[in-house]
Motif scaffolding. Sequence first.
Motif, mmCIF file in Angstrom:
data_model
loop_
_atom_site.group_PDB
_atom_site.id
_atom_site.type_symbol
_atom_site.label_atom_id
_atom_site.label_comp_id
_atom_site.label_asym_id
_atom_site.label_seq_id
_atom_site.Cartn_x
_atom_site.Cartn_y
_atom_site.Cartn_z
ATOM 1 N N HIS A 138 11.286 14.218 40.565
ATOM 2 C CA HIS A 138 11.126 13.567 41.870
ATOM 3 C C HIS A 138 10.739 12.115 41.646
ATOM 4 N N LEU A 139 11.484 11.197 42.277
ATOM 5 C CA LEU A 139 11.120 9.775 42.279
ATOM 6 C C LEU A 139 10.261 9.537 43.506
ATOM 7 N N HIS A 140 8.963 9.413 43.292
ATOM 8 C CA HIS A 140 7.982 9.408 44.382
ATOM 9 C C HIS A 140 7.961 8.055 45.092
ATOM 10 N N GLY A 141 8.296 8.096 46.381
ATOM 11 C CA GLY A 141 8.205 6.908 47.219
ATOM 12 C C GLY A 141 9.497 6.138 47.361
ATOM 13 N N TYR A 160 6.147 2.440 41.842
ATOM 14 C CA TYR A 160 6.474 3.805 42.241
ATOM 15 C C TYR A 160 6.170 4.699 41.036
ATOM 16 N N TRP A 161 6.521 5.965 41.125
ATOM 17 C CA TRP A 161 6.308 6.828 39.957
ATOM 18 C C TRP A 161 7.212 8.042 40.041
ATOM 19 N N LEU A 221 4.312 12.934 33.992
ATOM 20 C CA LEU A 221 4.434 11.890 35.006
ATOM 21 C C LEU A 221 4.727 10.573 34.312
ATOM 22 N N GLY A 222 5.176 9.608 35.099
ATOM 23 C CA GLY A 222 5.452 8.278 34.557
ATOM 24 C C GLY A 222 5.573 7.256 35.674
#
Length: 448
Positions: free
Chosen positions: A172-175, A219-220, A238-239
């Motif tokens: 998931h690419l958050h945001g 983003y993360w 995470l990253g």
Amino acid sequence: VPPFSLRNHFFRYQEFLLKESTVKMGRVVQSIRTILLLGLTVVAVAETDFIDCSATCNGGDVNYELTASVRTMELMNYTYRGRTYSTNDSETFMGPTMRVKPGQSLWIKLINKMDEDNFGPHEPNAVDYWNMLENPGEKIKYRFYKRTVADPSLLKIDTPNIPGHFDHTNLHLHGLDVEVHMFDPVGTHDPDAPHIAIAPGQCFCYKFNIPDNHPTGMYWYHPHLHGSTAIQMWSGMLGVLYVDGPLEQELADFGVKKQEEFVIWDPVFRNVSAPTHDIEVDEFLMGQTTLSKIHPFLINGKDAPTFELSVGEVLWLRVLCATVENENTFIIYPEGREDEPWDESAVPFWVIGADGVTYSKPAEKHILVLAGGQRHEMLLQFEEPGNYVISQQGIQGMQFFDMLGHPHDQILATMKVVDNGANPRFLPIVPISEMTFTPGYPKDMDID
């Protein structure tokens, strides 16, 4: 549900090869060739992006390869073994930092190598939940924990929401404002669509198009498969991902040159006696209720690290709250005064962007309460030398399960401010309050 549908078109004797796609049917991946032929069209509902692991996934303007595996690393004063995106060449527990610009395409090949047999923790069952109900270990406010039953066989099992398949994953690419990408097939808006679940030994090619007008900032990325997300994020999967824009140059023009990441992570660990390591991620129910014995807030994977800057120098702090269960406060105190009321003793700082959206001018703050997933672009400046501490405090009982006394107060980091004699190379050319930036959203942009 058939993998394709038929639709009439009044085309005469026309044959067009439209595309070649893959459609996953259960556990079988088949290639479907879509053809317009004599008034009939075989139309694939949507193509999936499962690929053979020997295949490339590098057709974007920017391309990354991300491997999920189980590996051993040094963490705090322990030797830790767990699920991670990092590699043997990594300097951090996190996956690689990704960078992309508005208007670019971003392709990510996710390789699942989490194939270690019987690697814990175990998947919780009805007996585990029953034992937690009977003996929660500490006082819990969460009301359902007060409703016990005589025997685990009497529990009603909400099977879809029981954690499990800890070695299956997705991304998931958050945001980011990109295609819906957690469900199969990518791009679907079907509320009953299953999550993408990449099993050990499988690979997936994610293809994203970053809009031309996408806000730039921090983003993360992280896994988001229902049932395994918490275990994998407590493990460190995470990253950070940056959508690059004008902010870095604008800050440099103001004389702000020092930049640091500040990734807040709340892993849950347990001690083990193994030949290769001495801590692992704790059992799910211990982590969910924050009862794990090793449950720190770590900054960039370190316990209370120290950052150094000069008097008057402006530090651009890029903050990601990558917590799984906990909220987190951000308060700066002169060292030794962290027990005083924040509204009397806290040192001010400035926020210039949040959740990937840059502000047009700085907003002065004395405290922030951060929830998991939030990002803040901050500017810190100190007028006197000495040590200053960033404190997490005062939010006991605000964790998802309302655990009284959790999370514990903790010093997150220390800012060591040294006196360099007002050397102009460390100082901004204007006060922070007078800085202006290109806003993430133009004023004339409406909600549509």
